[in-house]
Design a protein around this motif. Structure first.
Motif, PDB file in Angstrom:
ATOM      1  N   LYS A  21      11.479   6.540   9.507  1.00 34.22           N
ATOM      2  CA  LYS A  21      10.973   7.249   8.338  1.00 34.22           C
ATOM      3  C   LYS A  21      10.366   6.220   7.388  1.00 34.22           C
ATOM      4  O   LYS A  21      10.887   5.121   7.232  1.00 34.22           O
ATOM      5  CB  LYS A  21      12.097   7.992   7.621  1.00 34.22           C
ATOM      6  N   ASN A  22       9.247   6.566   6.784  1.00 29.68           N
ATOM      7  CA  ASN A  22       8.526   5.642   5.910  1.00 29.68           C
ATOM      8  C   ASN A  22       8.672   6.026   4.449  1.00 29.68           C
ATOM      9  O   ASN A  22       9.190   7.094   4.122  1.00 29.68           O
ATOM     10  CB  ASN A  22       7.044   5.621   6.279  1.00 29.68           C
ATOM     11  N   GLU A  23       8.153   5.149   3.595  1.00 36.92           N
ATOM     12  CA  GLU A  23       8.136   5.437   2.166  1.00 36.92           C
ATOM     13  C   GLU A  23       7.216   6.614   1.899  1.00 36.92           C
ATOM     14  O   GLU A  23       6.526   7.086   2.776  1.00 36.92           O
ATOM     15  CB  GLU A  23       7.688   4.203   1.380  1.00 36.92           C
ATOM     16  N   SER A  24       7.198   7.070   0.673  1.00 38.22           N
ATOM     17  CA  SER A  24       6.388   8.232   0.330  1.00 38.22           C
ATOM     18  C   SER A  24       4.904   7.897   0.482  1.00 38.22           C
ATOM     19  O   SER A  24       4.502   6.744   0.451  1.00 38.22           O
ATOM     20  CB  SER A  24       6.677   8.676  -1.100  1.00 38.22           C
ATOM     21  N   LEU A  25       4.099   8.943   0.607  1.00 39.35           N
ATOM     22  CA  LEU A  25       2.672   8.768   0.792  1.00 39.35           C
ATOM     23  C   LEU A  25       2.042   8.068  -0.403  1.00 39.35           C
ATOM     24  O   LEU A  25       1.128   7.267  -0.243  1.00 39.35           O
ATOM     25  CB  LEU A  25       2.015  10.122   1.023  1.00 39.35           C
ATOM     26  N   SER A  26       2.535   8.325  -1.610  1.00 37.79           N
ATOM     27  CA  SER A  26       1.975   7.665  -2.794  1.00 37.79           C
ATOM     28  C   SER A  26       2.183   6.158  -2.718  1.00 37.79           C
ATOM     29  O   SER A  26       1.345   5.382  -3.165  1.00 37.79           O
ATOM     30  CB  SER A  26       2.576   8.241  -4.069  1.00 37.79           C
ATOM     31  N   GLU A  27       3.292   5.700  -2.118  1.00 38.06           N
ATOM     32  CA  GLU A  27       3.517   4.264  -1.942  1.00 38.06           C
ATOM     33  C   GLU A  27       2.554   3.685  -0.922  1.00 38.06           C
ATOM     34  O   GLU A  27       2.071   2.563  -1.087  1.00 38.06           O
ATOM     35  CB  GLU A  27       4.965   4.005  -1.523  1.00 38.06           C
ATOM     36  N   VAL A  28       2.239   4.433   0.123  1.00 38.64           N
ATOM     37  CA  VAL A  28       1.268   3.974   1.114  1.00 38.64           C
ATOM     38  C   VAL A  28      -0.091   3.797   0.453  1.00 38.64           C
ATOM     39  O   VAL A  28      -0.766   2.790   0.631  1.00 38.64           O
ATOM     40  CB  VAL A  28       1.166   4.966   2.304  1.00 38.64           C
ATOM     41  N   TYR A  29      -0.492   4.778  -0.362  1.00 38.78           N
ATOM     42  CA  TYR A  29      -1.783   4.705  -1.043  1.00 38.78           C
ATOM     43  C   TYR A  29      -1.844   3.516  -1.997  1.00 38.78           C
ATOM     44  O   TYR A  29      -2.893   2.932  -2.197  1.00 38.78           O
ATOM     45  CB  TYR A  29      -2.072   5.998  -1.815  1.00 38.78           C
ATOM     46  N   SER A  30      -0.714   3.135  -2.608  1.00 37.62           N
ATOM     47  CA  SER A  30      -0.737   2.017  -3.550  1.00 37.62           C
ATOM     48  C   SER A  30      -0.792   0.668  -2.840  1.00 37.62           C
ATOM     49  O   SER A  30      -1.278  -0.307  -3.401  1.00 37.62           O
ATOM     50  CB  SER A  30       0.484   2.074  -4.474  1.00 37.62           C
ATOM     51  N   LYS A  31      -0.320   0.561  -1.608  1.00 38.54           N
ATOM     52  CA  LYS A  31      -0.303  -0.705  -0.874  1.00 38.54           C
ATOM     53  C   LYS A  31      -1.585  -0.956  -0.079  1.00 38.54           C
ATOM     54  O   LYS A  31      -1.949  -2.096   0.172  1.00 38.54           O
ATOM     55  CB  LYS A  31       0.882  -0.737   0.097  1.00 38.54           C
ATOM     56  N   PHE A  32      -2.236   0.086   0.367  1.00 37.89           N
ATOM     57  CA  PHE A  32      -3.403  -0.042   1.221  1.00 37.89           C
ATOM     58  C   PHE A  32      -4.549   0.760   0.621  1.00 37.89           C
ATOM     59  O   PHE A  32      -4.343   1.613  -0.228  1.00 37.89           O
ATOM     60  CB  PHE A  32      -3.104   0.495   2.626  1.00 37.89           C
ATOM     61  N   SER A  33      -5.754   0.488   1.086  1.00 39.37           N
ATOM     62  CA  SER A  33      -6.863   1.347   0.688  1.00 39.37           C
ATOM     63  C   SER A  33      -7.092   2.358   1.813  1.00 39.37           C
ATOM     64  O   SER A  33      -6.946   2.047   2.992  1.00 39.37           O
ATOM     65  CB  SER A  33      -8.120   0.527   0.408  1.00 39.37           C
ATOM     66  N   VAL A  34      -7.412   3.575   1.425  1.00 43.21           N
ATOM     67  CA  VAL A  34      -7.577   4.664   2.378  1.00 43.21           C
ATOM     68  C   VAL A  34      -9.032   5.090   2.362  1.00 43.21           C
ATOM     69  O   VAL A  34      -9.636   5.242   1.301  1.00 43.21           O
ATOM     70  CB  VAL A  34      -6.651   5.852   2.016  1.00 43.21           C
ATOM     71  N   SER A  35      -9.599   5.261   3.536  1.00 42.99           N
ATOM     72  CA  SER A  35     -10.998   5.649   3.680  1.00 42.99           C
ATOM     73  C   SER A  35     -11.278   6.960   2.950  1.00 42.99           C
ATOM     74  O   SER A  35     -10.442   7.860   2.920  1.00 42.99           O
ATOM     75  CB  SER A  35     -11.312   5.818   5.169  1.00 42.99           C
ATOM     76  N   ARG A  36     -12.453   7.057   2.380  1.00 43.90           N
ATOM     77  CA  ARG A  36     -12.871   8.327   1.775  1.00 43.90           C
ATOM     78  C   ARG A  36     -13.284   9.324   2.854  1.00 43.90           C
ATOM     79  O   ARG A  36     -13.308  10.516   2.615  1.00 43.90           O
ATOM     80  CB  ARG A  36     -14.030   8.112   0.807  1.00 43.90           C
ATOM     81  N   GLU A  37     -13.640   8.798   4.029  1.00 44.12           N
ATOM     82  CA  GLU A  37     -13.951   9.665   5.166  1.00 44.12           C
ATOM     83  C   GLU A  37     -12.678  10.329   5.651  1.00 44.12           C
ATOM     84  O   GLU A  37     -11.650   9.676   5.791  1.00 44.12           O
ATOM     85  CB  GLU A  37     -14.499   8.849   6.330  1.00 44.12           C
TER      86      GLU A  37
END
Length: 175
Positions: A21-37
């Protein structure tokens, strides 16, 4: 995206992360950049419709350009389970109903008052047709049963190629 959801690594070059199980999605967004595509699709999974959304995740790297792809964020959503979250507080005998339609007005979610297979029944009611075409608003009209309802509707854009209409409605007699 509404928290809490469970996030789990289903594939990784680091084998010890698979199934964790991973951290919350908001934590993923803060650590990495996510494609707009974004890739989005609706698929039939054993009689139940599933929403599939995928986006590339990029690893921040100051030494090399362009930034390298670190992974893929894959979101699988059981549409009926998602819709049930909207209707939990409106238990029977309430006439409240939430429904989703594709861009052509065909029902994606299960209907409360009509037993139909997903994507087999076109809803001609005005709120469903308006939301499917990209509109939003609140209207007093009739629903797919011909019953007078008060309905709120909006279009949900999931990707450049996929959007859906969402309608929340209740019989006028109950309102």
């Amino acid at each position: 995206i509404v928290e809490p959801f469970e996030y789990m690594t289903i594939a990784s070059s680091k084998k010890n992360r698979i199934g964790k199980k991973n951290e919350s999605l908001s934590e993923v967004y803060s650590k990495f950049s996510v494609s707009r595509e974004r890739y989005a699709d609706v698929r039939n999974e054993q009689g139940s419709l599933q929403l599939v959304i995928a986006q590339k995740i990029f690893m921040p790297d100051e030494q090399s350009k362009p930034v390298r792809v670190a992974g893929l964020l894959l979101l699988l959503v059981d549409i009926d389970a998602m819709i049930s979250q909207y209707t939990l507080k409106y238990r029977e005998p309430s006439t409240f109903e939430t429904l989703l339609v594709n861009s052509n007005g065909f029902a994606i979610s299960k209907l409360k008052y009509k037993e139909v297979d997903p994507l087999s029944y076109k809803i001609e009611a005005l709120p469903a047709q308006l939301s499917a075409k990209g509109n939003e608003g609140i209207i007093a009209t009739t629903d797919y049963r011909g019953e007078p309802v008060l309905a709120a509707f909006r279009h949900i854009r999931l990707s450049t190629s996929l959007g859906m209409g969402m309608v929340l409605k209740r019989d006028q007699a109950e309102v």
